[in-house]
Design an enzyme around this catalytic site. Structure first.
Site, PDB file in Angstrom:
ATOM      1  N   CYS A  62      23.783 -54.330 131.838  1.00 39.53           N
ATOM      2  CA  CYS A  62      25.098 -54.815 132.284  1.00 39.53           C
ATOM      3  C   CYS A  62      25.864 -55.485 131.142  1.00 39.53           C
ATOM      4  N   CYS A 108      28.347 -52.899 132.781  1.00 40.97           N
ATOM      5  CA  CYS A 108      29.516 -53.509 133.450  1.00 40.97           C
ATOM      6  C   CYS A 108      30.474 -54.202 132.482  1.00 40.97           C
ATOM      7  N   LYS A 114      32.131 -51.902 129.795  1.00 44.80           N
ATOM      8  CA  LYS A 114      32.900 -50.929 130.596  1.00 44.80           C
ATOM      9  C   LYS A 114      34.186 -51.572 131.118  1.00 44.80           C
ATOM     10  N   TYR A 139      29.674 -42.462 138.841  1.00 45.35           N
ATOM     11  CA  TYR A 139      30.317 -43.699 138.401  1.00 45.35           C
ATOM     12  C   TYR A 139      30.588 -43.674 136.889  1.00 45.35           C
ATOM     13  N   GLU A 168      34.326 -43.406 135.217  1.00 49.72           N
ATOM     14  CA  GLU A 168      34.829 -44.623 134.583  1.00 49.72           C
ATOM     15  C   GLU A 168      35.071 -44.394 133.085  1.00 49.72           C
ATOM     16  N   HIS A 193      51.623 -61.890 152.408  1.00 54.69           N
ATOM     17  CA  HIS A 193      52.646 -60.889 152.114  1.00 54.69           C
ATOM     18  C   HIS A 193      53.542 -61.352 150.969  1.00 54.69           C
ATOM     19  N   GLU A 236      46.905 -56.689 152.320  1.00 54.68           N
ATOM     20  CA  GLU A 236      47.434 -56.755 153.689  1.00 54.68           C
ATOM     21  C   GLU A 236      47.433 -55.370 154.338  1.00 54.68           C
TER      22      GLU A 236
HETATM   23  P1  FAD Z   1      18.512 -53.804 132.972  1.00 55.80           P
HETATM   24  O1  FAD Z   1      19.731 -54.633 132.940  1.00 55.80           O
HETATM   25  O2  FAD Z   1      18.639 -52.407 132.508  1.00 55.80           O
HETATM   26  O3  FAD Z   1      17.411 -54.579 132.110  1.00 55.80           O
HETATM   27  C1  FAD Z   1      16.153 -54.040 131.800  1.00 55.80           C
HETATM   28  C2  FAD Z   1      15.697 -54.570 130.451  1.00 55.80           C
HETATM   29  O4  FAD Z   1      14.301 -54.316 130.286  1.00 55.80           O
HETATM   30  C3  FAD Z   1      16.380 -53.888 129.275  1.00 55.80           C
HETATM   31  O5  FAD Z   1      16.828 -54.839 128.347  1.00 55.80           O
HETATM   32  C4  FAD Z   1      15.276 -53.019 128.673  1.00 55.80           C
HETATM   33  O6  FAD Z   1      15.460 -52.760 127.302  1.00 55.80           O
HETATM   34  C5  FAD Z   1      14.064 -53.875 128.950  1.00 55.80           C
HETATM   35  N1  FAD Z   1      12.789 -53.139 128.938  1.00 55.80           N
HETATM   36  C6  FAD Z   1      12.557 -51.911 129.447  1.00 55.80           C
HETATM   37  N2  FAD Z   1      11.257 -51.601 129.311  1.00 55.80           N
HETATM   38  C7  FAD Z   1      10.671 -52.657 128.699  1.00 55.80           C
HETATM   39  C8  FAD Z   1       9.331 -52.934 128.305  1.00 55.80           C
HETATM   40  N3  FAD Z   1       8.347 -52.072 128.521  1.00 55.80           N
HETATM   41  N4  FAD Z   1       9.086 -54.103 127.687  1.00 55.80           N
HETATM   42  C9  FAD Z   1      10.068 -55.000 127.453  1.00 55.80           C
HETATM   43  N5  FAD Z   1      11.361 -54.790 127.826  1.00 55.80           N
HETATM   44  C10 FAD Z   1      11.630 -53.638 128.449  1.00 55.80           C
HETATM   45  N6  FAD Z   1      26.721 -52.514 137.957  1.00 55.80           N
HETATM   46  C11 FAD Z   1      27.633 -53.262 138.615  1.00 55.80           C
HETATM   47  O7  FAD Z   1      27.256 -54.017 139.525  1.00 55.80           O
HETATM   48  N7  FAD Z   1      28.965 -53.223 138.280  1.00 55.80           N
HETATM   49  C12 FAD Z   1      29.428 -52.438 137.282  1.00 55.80           C
HETATM   50  O8  FAD Z   1      30.636 -52.429 137.021  1.00 55.80           O
HETATM   51  C13 FAD Z   1      28.499 -51.648 136.568  1.00 55.80           C
HETATM   52  N8  FAD Z   1      28.920 -50.878 135.549  1.00 55.80           N
HETATM   53  C14 FAD Z   1      28.001 -50.145 134.849  1.00 55.80           C
HETATM   54  C15 FAD Z   1      28.453 -49.356 133.801  1.00 55.80           C
HETATM   55  C16 FAD Z   1      27.554 -48.582 133.095  1.00 55.80           C
HETATM   56  C17 FAD Z   1      28.058 -47.735 131.945  1.00 55.80           C
HETATM   57  C18 FAD Z   1      26.173 -48.599 133.431  1.00 55.80           C
HETATM   58  C19 FAD Z   1      25.181 -47.774 132.657  1.00 55.80           C
HETATM   59  C20 FAD Z   1      25.707 -49.390 134.471  1.00 55.80           C
HETATM   60  C21 FAD Z   1      26.614 -50.169 135.191  1.00 55.80           C
HETATM   61  N9  FAD Z   1      26.204 -50.964 136.260  1.00 55.80           N
HETATM   62  C22 FAD Z   1      27.122 -51.714 136.952  1.00 55.80           C
HETATM   63  C23 FAD Z   1      24.773 -51.027 136.665  1.00 55.80           C
HETATM   64  C24 FAD Z   1      24.090 -52.285 136.096  1.00 55.80           C
HETATM   65  O9  FAD Z   1      24.291 -52.361 134.711  1.00 55.80           O
HETATM   66  C25 FAD Z   1      22.604 -52.248 136.422  1.00 55.80           C
HETATM   67  O10 FAD Z   1      22.449 -52.085 137.818  1.00 55.80           O
HETATM   68  C26 FAD Z   1      21.884 -53.531 135.997  1.00 55.80           C
HETATM   69  O11 FAD Z   1      22.041 -53.794 134.638  1.00 55.80           O
HETATM   70  C27 FAD Z   1      20.397 -53.429 136.344  1.00 55.80           C
HETATM   71  O12 FAD Z   1      19.728 -54.588 135.938  1.00 55.80           O
HETATM   72  P2  FAD Z   1      18.143 -54.582 135.748  1.00 55.80           P
HETATM   73  O13 FAD Z   1      17.759 -56.006 135.514  1.00 55.80           O
HETATM   74  O14 FAD Z   1      17.501 -53.839 136.837  1.00 55.80           O
HETATM   75  O15 FAD Z   1      17.892 -53.720 134.421  1.00 55.80           O
HETATM   76  P1  NAP Z   2      25.246 -41.005 139.351  1.00 59.11           P
HETATM   77  O1  NAP Z   2      26.236 -41.861 140.045  1.00 59.11           O
HETATM   78  O2  NAP Z   2      23.963 -40.686 140.009  1.00 59.11           O
HETATM   79  O3  NAP Z   2      25.996 -39.619 138.994  1.00 59.11           O
HETATM   80  C1  NAP Z   2      25.341 -38.589 138.322  1.00 59.11           C
HETATM   81  C2  NAP Z   2      26.330 -37.433 138.153  1.00 59.11           C
HETATM   82  O4  NAP Z   2      25.767 -36.485 137.257  1.00 59.11           O
HETATM   83  C3  NAP Z   2      26.629 -36.681 139.436  1.00 59.11           C
HETATM   84  O5  NAP Z   2      27.976 -36.287 139.432  1.00 59.11           O
HETATM   85  C4  NAP Z   2      25.700 -35.468 139.353  1.00 59.11           C
HETATM   86  O6  NAP Z   2      26.231 -34.323 139.991  1.00 59.11           O
HETATM   87  C5  NAP Z   2      25.722 -35.201 137.866  1.00 59.11           C
HETATM   88  N1  NAP Z   2      24.522 -34.517 137.384  1.00 59.11           N
HETATM   89  C6  NAP Z   2      23.231 -34.822 137.617  1.00 59.11           C
HETATM   90  N2  NAP Z   2      22.419 -33.985 136.945  1.00 59.11           N
HETATM   91  C7  NAP Z   2      23.220 -33.126 136.274  1.00 59.11           C
HETATM   92  C8  NAP Z   2      22.975 -32.039 135.391  1.00 59.11           C
HETATM   93  N3  NAP Z   2      21.737 -31.680 135.074  1.00 59.11           N
HETATM   94  N4  NAP Z   2      24.032 -31.390 134.860  1.00 59.11           N
HETATM   95  C9  NAP Z   2      25.308 -31.759 135.166  1.00 59.11           C
HETATM   96  N5  NAP Z   2      25.599 -32.785 135.994  1.00 59.11           N
HETATM   97  C10 NAP Z   2      24.561 -33.455 136.543  1.00 59.11           C
HETATM   98  O7  NAP Z   2      24.832 -41.606 137.941  1.00 59.11           O
HETATM   99  P2  NAP Z   2      25.626 -42.537 136.938  1.00 59.11           P
HETATM  100  O8  NAP Z   2      27.062 -42.204 136.933  1.00 59.11           O
HETATM  101  O9  NAP Z   2      24.854 -42.492 135.671  1.00 59.11           O
HETATM  102  O10 NAP Z   2      25.451 -43.975 137.551  1.00 59.11           O
HETATM  103  C11 NAP Z   2      24.129 -44.517 137.740  1.00 59.11           C
HETATM  104  C12 NAP Z   2      24.190 -45.743 138.601  1.00 59.11           C
HETATM  105  O11 NAP Z   2      24.719 -46.821 137.836  1.00 59.11           O
HETATM  106  C13 NAP Z   2      25.104 -45.600 139.803  1.00 59.11           C
HETATM  107  O12 NAP Z   2      24.380 -45.155 140.918  1.00 59.11           O
HETATM  108  C14 NAP Z   2      25.627 -46.982 140.010  1.00 59.11           C
HETATM  109  O13 NAP Z   2      24.863 -47.655 140.981  1.00 59.11           O
HETATM  110  C15 NAP Z   2      25.468 -47.670 138.677  1.00 59.11           C
HETATM  111  N6  NAP Z   2      26.817 -47.890 138.113  1.00 59.11           N
HETATM  112  C16 NAP Z   2      27.665 -48.714 138.776  1.00 59.11           C
HETATM  113  C17 NAP Z   2      28.942 -48.894 138.303  1.00 59.11           C
HETATM  114  C18 NAP Z   2      29.888 -49.797 139.059  1.00 59.11           C
HETATM  115  O14 NAP Z   2      29.437 -50.573 139.865  1.00 59.11           O
HETATM  116  N7  NAP Z   2      31.175 -49.721 138.821  1.00 59.11           N
HETATM  117  C19 NAP Z   2      29.360 -48.257 137.164  1.00 59.11           C
HETATM  118  C20 NAP Z   2      28.473 -47.433 136.496  1.00 59.11           C
HETATM  119  C21 NAP Z   2      27.189 -47.259 136.987  1.00 59.11           C
HETATM  120  P3  NAP Z   2      25.864 -33.914 141.501  1.00 59.11           P
HETATM  121  O15 NAP Z   2      26.759 -34.739 142.369  1.00 59.11           O
HETATM  122  O16 NAP Z   2      26.163 -32.479 141.541  1.00 59.11           O
HETATM  123  O17 NAP Z   2      24.413 -34.246 141.704  1.00 59.11           O
END
Ligand code: FAD
Ligand code: NAP
Length: 492
Positions: A61, A66, A69, A202, A206, A463, A468
């Site tokens: 994140c 997040c 992004k 997502y 985005e 409003h 609303e």
């Molecule tokens: P993470 O935050 O991924 O943390 C896991 C950590 O563990 C990492 O630092 C990793 O390197 C470390 N790790 C892994 N394996 C090991 C190991 N063996 N030993 C030591 N360390 C290790 N969510 C929202 O709510 N709002 C958003 O707007 C949003 N935007 C997103 C945009 C993008 C581009 C992406 C990719 C995700 C977004 N998400 C968003 C999702 C959100 O980022 C994740 O749901 C969240 O970070 C998950 O937290 P976590 O603690 O499960 O894992």
């Molecule tokens: P995702 O939401 O699961 O979307 C994956 C997309 O990739 C789908 O459109 C899927 O298509 C396509 N896809 C999968 N395999 C493919 C392949 N082999 N070739 C071509 N297209 C393929 O995954 P994500 O966008 O990586 O997001 C992951 C998670 O992160 C989300 O579920 C969300 O919870 C979190 N996230 C949250 C935010 C937010 O809160 N604003 C922002 C970013 C991420 P099909 O529909 O055809 O399967």
């Protein structure tokens, strides 16, 4: 060794709690447990991406999710104001140019501050931080490997929480070094230029939205439909808005091949087509980061397809002292706030009298595309398949925000309310429009308190406001939504 905690005396373990993964969920679990008197350690280590991108403490994140992004999205929206400024009488230039390095410098400074804050918080709370890779030796023992110094040590803990998150999935049969993912885009040294974004979830939409807003020529390659599991009436507006802003879509396609050209571009071919791009951004979902963990050594069960760990209502795995939360847990919403709340509640259950469980249902979320699509609960389609067509009633409306008089956007803002027919309890709410995330946060409280459509109707509107529009929905989704451009809440 004997260690006193506020709840029990634990013998022979180095820690009461060892957390693997210092992202949103892991840090919250560790700090909550420490505040409750437990002796806690966290291991966090980031393996560089295929392109070699790496980052600091705090997880997805903070570093590659997040936060960057949203900051890229906000920057793109700032550029989009130019037209409105002129229409509102400001003497703004005809064209704006954007400096990628200026924006990323600001974003990276902020990320570094968050990395530092995370470290400081752990230190201040007495949580031991290991910048090392952790893997299981057995159900109470973890091996810590330091790749920088090639050293290992082992530690033991009574309880272990796995919160290792996930990493982007790469396209099969395509050299990952020719593509980038969300792990790289926020640290790209220069504007990515003409970009193909593969995927339609997502991350894809985005990224496509902010890259387009920052001046890139953007095409999205969609395998099936945009945001497949979301309410498709809302999604249609999201796609149309993106198209109006200049994003191109190729549907029903996946790349067959990506090759490197002499000029540094990537030639992407699909079916009988091919096109050259400066950047190929793969956003096709994420895979849990559990491969390195040696889960077998501890006997922890996981889904062999996406490597997510199976957990129960108390976030426990099948091994009684090992828990998993956040993105690495099976079938949990992959959202920061979910990981954070799950971690906090888990630590409270482990180290205080609390029995409160995480409610994984009715979690609100927003896609920032750049027009925001916020939602909570069921799509109309899912509600019908769950409760039956005869038991569902849904209302909708399109609207044009008042301040859109300063731009040419058409009425693509959209609202849908999905209710149980019996008492019109709202079980799904969808909002496509500006500030959706902020608006839906408040309405999610109402839905969690079992609000009905009548409760909304009985609420006096603020409003003028965007939100609303949700209070007086009366057109069934079987009818055309009326455009409420003419200020219905002015009493007209
Ligand atoms: P993470 O935050 O991924 O943390 C896991 C950590 O563990 C990492 O630092 C990793 O390197 C470390 N790790 C892994 N394996 C090991 C190991 N063996 N030993 C030591 N360390 C290790 N969510 C929202 O709510 N709002 C958003 O707007 C949003 N935007 C997103 C945009 C993008 C581009 C992406 C990719 C995700 C977004 N998400 C968003 C999702 C959100 O980022 C994740 O749901 C969240 O970070 C998950 O937290 P976590 O603690 O499960 O894992
Ligand atoms: P995702 O939401 O699961 O979307 C994956 C997309 O990739 C789908 O459109 C899927 O298509 C396509 N896809 C999968 N395999 C493919 C392949 N082999 N070739 C071509 N297209 C393929 O995954 P994500 O966008 O990586 O997001 C992951 C998670 O992160 C989300 O579920 C969300 O919870 C979190 N996230 C949250 C935010 C937010 O809160 N604003 C922002 C970013 C991420 P099909 O529909 O055809 O399967």
């Amino acid at each position: 060794m004997e260690i006193e905690t506020n709840t029990q005396t634990i013998q022979n373990y180095n820690y009461d709690l060892f957390v693997i993964g210092g992202g949103s969920g892991g840090i919250k679990t560790a700090t909550t447990a420490s505040k409750l008197g437990a002796k806690v350690a966290v291991a966090d280590y980031v393996k560089p991406s295929e392109m070699g991108t790496s980052w600091g403490l705090g997880g997805t994140c903070v570093n590659v999710g997040c936060i960057p992004k949203y900051l890229f999205h906000s920057a793109a929206n700032l550029g989009d104001l130019l037209h409105d400024q002129r229409a509102a009488g400001f003497n703004a230039p005809d064209q704006l140019t954007h400096n990628w390095e200026t924006m990323t410098k600001k974003v990276h400074e902020y990320i570094r501050k968050l990395n530092w804050d995370a470290k400081l918080t752990l230190t201040q709370l007495g949580v031991k931080y290991y910048n090392k890779l952790a893997r299981f030796v057995d159900q109470h023992t973890v091996e810590l490997y330091d790749p920088k110094h090639n050293t290992t040590e082992t530690v033991t803990a009574k309880n272990i929480v796995i919160s290792v998150g996930g990493r982007p999935t790469y396209l099969e049969n395509i050299d990952p070094k020719l593509t980038m993912t969300s792990d790289d885009i926020f640290f790209a040294k220069k504007n990515p230029g003409k970009t193909l974004v593969v995927g339609a979830g997502y991350v894809s939409l985005e990224s496509a939205g902010f890259l387009n807003g920052l001046g890139c020529d953007v095409t999205v390659m969609v395998r099936s439909v945009l945001l497949r599991s979301f309410d498709q009436d809302a999604v249609t507006r999201v796609g149309k808005y993106m198209e109006n802003k200049g994003v191109k879509f190729i549907t029903g396609a996946i790349p067959d091949n990506v090759s490197l050209l002499e000029n540094g571009q990537r030639r992407v071919s699909w079916g009988t087509n091919s096109e050259d791009f400066d950047t190929v951004l793969v956003a096709i979902g994420r895979t849990a980061n559990t491969k390195y963990l040696n889960l077998e050594a501890a006997g922890v069960k996981y889904d062999p397809r996406n490597l997510n760990i199976y957990t129960n209502d108390v976030d426990a795995t099948n091994v009684d002292n090992i828990y998993a939360i956040g993105d690495c847990a099976f079938d949990r919403p992959e959202l920061t706030s979910v990981a954070v709340m799950a971690g906090s509640l888990l630590a409270s259950r482990l180290f205080s009298e609390s029995t409160k469980l995480m409610n994984y249902k009715n979690v609100a979320s927003t896609v920032f595309t750049p027009l925001e699509y916020g939602f909570i609960g069921y799509s109309e389609k899912d509600a019908i398949s769950t409760f039956g067509k005869d038991n569902i009633v849904a209302y909708h409306s399109t609207f044009k925000p008042l301040d859109w008089i300063y731009n040419d956007n058409v009425d693509l803002c959209y609202i849908k309310m999905v209710c149980l027919k019996e008492n019109e309890k709202i079980i799904g709410l969808h909002y496509v429009g500006p500030n959706s995330a902020n608006i839906m946060q408040g309405y999610s409280v109402a839905l969690n308190l079992n609000a009905t459509r009548q409760d909304f109707i009985d609420t006096v509107a603020i409003h003028p406001s965007y939100s609303e529009e949700l209070l007086d929905l009366n057109i069934l989704t079987s009818q055309d939504p009326l455009n409420s451009e003419g200020c219905k809440n002015c009493g007209l």
